[in-house]
Scaffold this active site. Structure first.
Site, PDB file in Angstrom:
ATOM      1  N   VAL A   1       0.902  -1.148   0.000  1.00 44.09           N
ATOM      2  CA  VAL A   1       0.000   0.000   0.000  1.00 44.09           C
ATOM      3  C   VAL A   1       0.944   1.201   0.000  1.00 44.09           C
ATOM      4  O   VAL A   1       1.492   1.574   1.039  1.00 44.09           O
ATOM      5  CB  VAL A   1      -0.948  -0.016   1.222  1.00 44.09           C
ATOM      6  N   PRO A   2       1.188   1.769  -1.185  1.00 38.74           N
ATOM      7  CA  PRO A   2       2.355   2.629  -1.408  1.00 38.74           C
ATOM      8  C   PRO A   2       2.256   4.065  -0.884  1.00 38.74           C
ATOM      9  O   PRO A   2       2.241   5.026  -1.650  1.00 38.74           O
ATOM     10  CB  PRO A   2       2.504   2.603  -2.923  1.00 38.74           C
ATOM     11  N   CYS A   3       2.266   4.220   0.416  1.00 37.38           N
ATOM     12  CA  CYS A   3       2.252   5.561   1.001  1.00 37.38           C
ATOM     13  C   CYS A   3       3.533   6.325   0.691  1.00 37.38           C
ATOM     14  O   CYS A   3       3.554   7.557   0.778  1.00 37.38           O
ATOM     15  CB  CYS A   3       1.977   5.508   2.498  1.00 37.38           C
ATOM     16  N   HIS A   4       4.585   5.620   0.283  1.00 37.49           N
ATOM     17  CA  HIS A   4       5.831   6.304  -0.085  1.00 37.49           C
ATOM     18  C   HIS A   4       5.653   7.160  -1.333  1.00 37.49           C
ATOM     19  O   HIS A   4       6.473   8.027  -1.605  1.00 37.49           O
ATOM     20  CB  HIS A   4       6.976   5.292  -0.275  1.00 37.49           C
TER      21      HIS A   4
END
Length: 161
Positions: A119-122
């Site tokens: 879950v690409p919060c970056h």
């Protein structure tokens, strides 16, 4: 809960399985003993993360499920829509969620994401392009974004700030 550890280029990933789902992937600075994954689902997660880190995978297919409020689930779902190699700002994320006044709440929910990389919060950055607010450390956020840019072969492949 079955747990596995996987060595990545940016530290040791701890992967936790719960009720047939990957419930948590977190990055650690500490060293852990790497042993064979105790379940096929954990092994699948390790295999797919390895493929991500060598530039062969852009999406993950193992089942995920993390605990959180309805609002947090909505925020995390929105994160999964950010394409590999792309970034958006917190303002853009709040606008996409039709909640432009919730920027801080959305940023807080991003910070509570328990599924690192998947879950690409970056991929969410500050309005001025700064790399802000990353629980794994800004240097890891920078590494992940540079890795994805390099794999995509487009745009700037080194971030300077």
């Amino acid at each position: 809960m079955p747990t596995a550890y996987f060595k990545t280029p940016v530290g040791i990933a701890r992967i936790i399985e719960e009720e047939g789902y990957i419930a948590s992937i977190s990055i650690r600075d500490e060293e852990y003993e790497i042993e064979p994954a105790p379940t096929s689902l954990l092994q699948s997660a390790i295999d797919q993360l390895n493929e991500y880190f060598v530039g062969e995978r852009k999406e993950f297919t193992f089942p995920i499920k993390q605990t959180g409020s309805d609002f947090q689930q909505e925020v995390w779902d929105e994160l999964t829509k950010i394409p590999y190699g792309a970034t958006i700002t917190y303002t853009q994320q709040s606008n996409q969620m039709n909640n432009p006044l919730a920027i801080r709440a959305i940023a807080a929910a991003n910070g509570r994401n328990h599924l690192w990389v998947v879950v690409p919060c970056h991929r969410v950055i500050g309005a001025n392009g700064s790399l802000t607010g990353y629980a794994g450390g800004i240097w890891r956020k920078k590494w992940l974004l540079e890795h994805e840019a390099k794999v995509m072969g487009v745009g700037q492949t080194k971030l300077d700030f």
